[in-house]
Each structure stands twice: as structure tokens, then as C-alpha cells.
Design a protein around this motif. Structure first.
Motif, PDB file in Angstrom:
ATOM      1  N   ASN A   9       8.805   8.699 -17.382  1.00  0.00           N
ATOM      2  CA  ASN A   9       9.298   8.038 -16.169  1.00  0.00           C
ATOM      3  C   ASN A   9      10.255   6.895 -16.486  1.00  0.00           C
ATOM      4  OD1 ASN A   9       7.797   9.736 -14.519  1.00  0.00           O
ATOM      5  ND2 ASN A   9       6.028   8.373 -14.537  1.00  0.00           N
ATOM      6  N   GLY A  10      11.126   7.119 -17.451  1.00  0.00           N
ATOM      7  CA  GLY A  10      12.148   6.136 -17.782  1.00  0.00           C
ATOM      8  C   GLY A  10      11.679   4.990 -18.668  1.00  0.00           C
ATOM      9  N   ILE A  11      10.423   5.001 -19.104  1.00  0.00           N
ATOM     10  CA  ILE A  11       9.906   3.950 -19.975  1.00  0.00           C
ATOM     11  C   ILE A  11       9.675   4.559 -21.346  1.00  0.00           C
ATOM     12  CG2 ILE A  11       8.050   2.295 -20.397  1.00  0.00           C
ATOM     13  CD1 ILE A  11       7.581   2.260 -17.367  1.00  0.00           C
ATOM     14  N   ALA A  12      10.263   3.945 -22.376  1.00  0.00           N
ATOM     15  CA  ALA A  12      10.134   4.454 -23.748  1.00  0.00           C
ATOM     16  C   ALA A  12       8.899   3.851 -24.408  1.00  0.00           C
ATOM     17  CB  ALA A  12      11.377   4.121 -24.548  1.00  0.00           C
ATOM     18  N   TYR A  13       8.116   4.704 -25.075  1.00  0.00           N
ATOM     19  CA  TYR A  13       6.932   4.271 -25.801  1.00  0.00           C
ATOM     20  C   TYR A  13       7.096   4.676 -27.265  1.00  0.00           C
ATOM     21  CZ  TYR A  13       4.761   3.922 -21.179  1.00  0.00           C
ATOM     22  OH  TYR A  13       4.466   3.589 -19.884  1.00  0.00           O
ATOM     23  N   ASP A  14       6.833   3.747 -28.181  1.00  0.00           N
ATOM     24  CA  ASP A  14       6.813   4.054 -29.605  1.00  0.00           C
ATOM     25  C   ASP A  14       5.375   4.418 -29.943  1.00  0.00           C
ATOM     26  OD1 ASP A  14       9.128   1.408 -30.285  1.00  0.00           O
ATOM     27  OD2 ASP A  14       9.518   3.558 -30.160  1.00  0.00           O
ATOM     28  N   VAL A  15       5.170   5.601 -30.501  1.00  0.00           N
ATOM     29  CA  VAL A  15       3.824   6.038 -30.856  1.00  0.00           C
ATOM     30  C   VAL A  15       3.781   6.455 -32.319  1.00  0.00           C
ATOM     31  CG1 VAL A  15       3.207   6.763 -28.522  1.00  0.00           C
ATOM     32  CG2 VAL A  15       4.275   8.394 -30.048  1.00  0.00           C
ATOM     33  N   THR A  16       2.615   6.300 -32.912  1.00  0.00           N
ATOM     34  CA  THR A  16       2.382   6.729 -34.284  1.00  0.00           C
ATOM     35  C   THR A  16       1.316   7.809 -34.240  1.00  0.00           C
ATOM     36  OG1 THR A  16       2.910   4.532 -35.100  1.00  0.00           O
ATOM     37  CG2 THR A  16       1.723   5.981 -36.594  1.00  0.00           C
ATOM     38  N   VAL A  17       1.598   8.939 -34.881  1.00  0.00           N
ATOM     39  CA  VAL A  17       0.670  10.058 -34.890  1.00  0.00           C
ATOM     40  C   VAL A  17       0.207  10.289 -36.318  1.00  0.00           C
ATOM     41  CG1 VAL A  17       0.389  12.504 -34.371  1.00  0.00           C
ATOM     42  CG2 VAL A  17       1.837  11.080 -32.915  1.00  0.00           C
ATOM     43  N   GLU A  18      -1.105  10.359 -36.493  1.00  0.00           N
ATOM     44  CA  GLU A  18      -1.678  10.602 -37.806  1.00  0.00           C
ATOM     45  C   GLU A  18      -2.063  12.069 -37.896  1.00  0.00           C
ATOM     46  OE1 GLU A  18      -5.511   9.158 -40.440  1.00  0.00           O
ATOM     47  OE2 GLU A  18      -4.790   7.903 -38.815  1.00  0.00           O
ATOM     48  N   GLU A  19      -1.633  12.710 -38.957  1.00  0.00           N
ATOM     49  CA  GLU A  19      -1.978  14.108 -39.149  1.00  0.00           C
ATOM     50  C   GLU A  19      -3.432  14.194 -39.548  1.00  0.00           C
ATOM     51  OE1 GLU A  19       0.812  16.465 -41.418  1.00  0.00           O
ATOM     52  OE2 GLU A  19       2.396  15.037 -40.934  1.00  0.00           O
ATOM     53  N   ALA A  23     -11.096  17.556 -38.811  1.00  0.00           N
ATOM     54  CA  ALA A  23     -12.321  16.805 -38.546  1.00  0.00           C
ATOM     55  C   ALA A  23     -11.987  15.657 -37.614  1.00  0.00           C
ATOM     56  CB  ALA A  23     -12.889  16.260 -39.860  1.00  0.00           C
ATOM     57  N   ALA A  24     -12.968  15.168 -36.919  1.00  0.00           N
ATOM     58  CA  ALA A  24     -12.730  14.051 -36.005  1.00  0.00           C
ATOM     59  C   ALA A  24     -12.271  12.839 -36.790  1.00  0.00           C
ATOM     60  CB  ALA A  24     -13.996  13.734 -35.225  1.00  0.00           C
ATOM     61  N   ALA A  25     -11.157  12.270 -36.383  1.00  0.00           N
ATOM     62  CA  ALA A  25     -10.620  11.095 -37.063  1.00  0.00           C
ATOM     63  C   ALA A  25     -11.233   9.846 -36.459  1.00  0.00           C
ATOM     64  CB  ALA A  25      -9.104  11.071 -36.926  1.00  0.00           C
ATOM     65  N   PRO A  26     -11.418   8.790 -37.251  1.00  0.00           N
ATOM     66  CA  PRO A  26     -11.953   7.540 -36.694  1.00  0.00           C
ATOM     67  C   PRO A  26     -10.940   6.929 -35.730  1.00  0.00           C
ATOM     68  CG  PRO A  26     -11.259   7.227 -38.972  1.00  0.00           C
ATOM     69  CD  PRO A  26     -11.173   8.699 -38.681  1.00  0.00           C
ATOM     70  N   ALA A  27     -11.443   6.182 -34.791  1.00  0.00           N
ATOM     71  CA  ALA A  27     -10.572   5.546 -33.792  1.00  0.00           C
ATOM     72  C   ALA A  27      -9.603   4.607 -34.500  1.00  0.00           C
ATOM     73  CB  ALA A  27     -11.410   4.764 -32.787  1.00  0.00           C
ATOM     74  N   ALA A  28      -8.394   4.561 -34.002  1.00  0.00           N
ATOM     75  CA  ALA A  28      -7.373   3.706 -34.602  1.00  0.00           C
ATOM     76  C   ALA A  28      -7.718   2.253 -34.354  1.00  0.00           C
ATOM     77  CB  ALA A  28      -6.008   4.037 -34.016  1.00  0.00           C
ATOM     78  N   ALA A  29      -7.583   1.449 -35.377  1.00  0.00           N
ATOM     79  CA  ALA A  29      -7.879   0.031 -35.255  1.00  0.00           C
ATOM     80  C   ALA A  29      -6.685  -0.727 -34.704  1.00  0.00           C
ATOM     81  CB  ALA A  29      -8.266  -0.536 -36.616  1.00  0.00           C
ATOM     82  N   LYS A  30      -5.531  -0.087 -34.749  1.00  0.00           N
ATOM     83  CA  LYS A  30      -4.299  -0.729 -34.324  1.00  0.00           C
ATOM     84  C   LYS A  30      -4.159  -0.650 -32.803  1.00  0.00           C
ATOM     85  CE  LYS A  30       0.623  -0.370 -35.231  1.00  0.00           C
ATOM     86  NZ  LYS A  30       1.654   0.370 -35.910  1.00  0.00           N
ATOM     87  N   ALA A  31      -3.783  -1.736 -32.174  1.00  0.00           N
ATOM     88  CA  ALA A  31      -3.563  -1.761 -30.728  1.00  0.00           C
ATOM     89  C   ALA A  31      -2.309  -0.955 -30.398  1.00  0.00           C
ATOM     90  CB  ALA A  31      -3.404  -3.203 -30.249  1.00  0.00           C
ATOM     91  N   PRO A  32      -2.281  -0.311 -29.241  1.00  0.00           N
ATOM     92  CA  PRO A  32      -1.089   0.465 -28.876  1.00  0.00           C
ATOM     93  C   PRO A  32       0.127  -0.443 -28.712  1.00  0.00           C
ATOM     94  CG  PRO A  32      -2.626   0.337 -27.025  1.00  0.00           C
ATOM     95  CD  PRO A  32      -3.307  -0.268 -28.206  1.00  0.00           C
ATOM     96  N   ALA A  33       1.270   0.115 -29.049  1.00  0.00           N
ATOM     97  CA  ALA A  33       2.519  -0.646 -28.932  1.00  0.00           C
ATOM     98  C   ALA A  33       2.855  -0.861 -27.462  1.00  0.00           C
ATOM     99  CB  ALA A  33       3.649   0.107 -29.616  1.00  0.00           C
ATOM    100  N   ALA A  34       3.393  -2.019 -27.169  1.00  0.00           N
ATOM    101  CA  ALA A  34       3.809  -2.304 -25.800  1.00  0.00           C
ATOM    102  C   ALA A  34       5.040  -1.471 -25.473  1.00  0.00           C
ATOM    103  CB  ALA A  34       4.123  -3.791 -25.655  1.00  0.00           C
TER     104      ALA A  34
END
Length: 124
Positions: A9-19, A23-34
Motif C-alpha cells: 500500500n505504498g509503504i516500503a518495509y525492509d525485511v530480513t529473512v533467515e533460511e 525445523a522450527a526456528a527460534p523467535a527473532a530477537a531483533k525488533a522489526p524495522a520501522a
């Protein structure tokens, strides 16, 4: 990890994806980017108007393709009369005169692609 920029919707989000390994990966400790604002699109060119264009604009209510012209320049119209028919998502949508008047200009042709809010015709 891979970095992506996704626009929603016209708003750009920077995301990081871990391969993962399946198996279930542990929750990311890093806060989502604004979110950061995406660059604005260039404004659309103003529609062409005939020499004696009227002051009352008839605008498209939805994006689509001009399917049929119901009226031509010089035709008298009553409030609610269909002036242009737009096809959108396999539906025919009449674009009607907002008030009584005379068609001063028709600014589109059959087959033209139009955006919502585009001026299709004008009345006097």
C-alpha cells in the motif's frame, strides 16, 4: 540471511529473512524495522479537454477501460443519465451526469484505460 524491501500500500518495509532447515526456528530477537515511506509516483498527466470544455466534470468512479460512449458533444443530459460506460472486472459501470446540462467535451475514446478520478467528459 537475505534482506528484501517489500512495498505494501505504498509503504516500503525492509525485511530480513533467515533460511530455515525445516525445523522450527527460534523467535527473532531483533525488533522489526520501522517502515520507511516509499517514493511517490509522478502525477498523472492532465486529461486532454476540448476547446470549449465545460465547468462540470464527469469523473470515473473506478479504474477500467472505456467500453461505450453514451453521449456526444452537444447532447443534452439530465441528472443521472449515463454519459460513459466503463468496464472494470468484467462489469459495465455507467458514469452518470451529476446534474442537468449539455455535454461540452468528451475527453476519452472507446478502449482507453482510465484511472479512478479521471475526467471523462464535461458539461455546461
Amino acid at each position: 540471511m537475505k534482506n528484501y524491501t517489500i512495498t505494501v500500500n505504498g509503504i516500503a518495509y525492509d525485511v530480513t529473512v533467515e533460511e530455515g532447515t525445516g525445523a522450527a526456528a527460534p523467535a527473532a530477537a531483533k525488533a522489526p524495522a520501522a517502515p520507511k515511506a516509499a517514493p511517490k509516483a509522478a502525477p498523472a498527466a492532465a486529461p486532454k479537454a476540448a476547446g470549449g470544455a465545460g465547468s462540470i466534470k464527469i469523473e470515473a468512479g473506478a479504474a477500467g477501460k472505456v467500453f461505450k460512449l453514451e453521449k456526444k458533444v452537444g447532447d443534452a443530459v439530465k441528472k443521472g443519465d449515463a454519459v460513459v460506460i466503463i468496464e472494470a472486472m468484467k462489469m459495465e459501470i455507467p458514469v452518470v451526469a451529476p446534474q442537468d446540462g449539455t455535454v461540452a467535451s468528451v475527453d476519452v475514446a472507446v478502449g482507453d484505460a482510465v484511472e479512478a478520478g479521471a475526467v471523462l467528459a464535461t458539461l455546461n
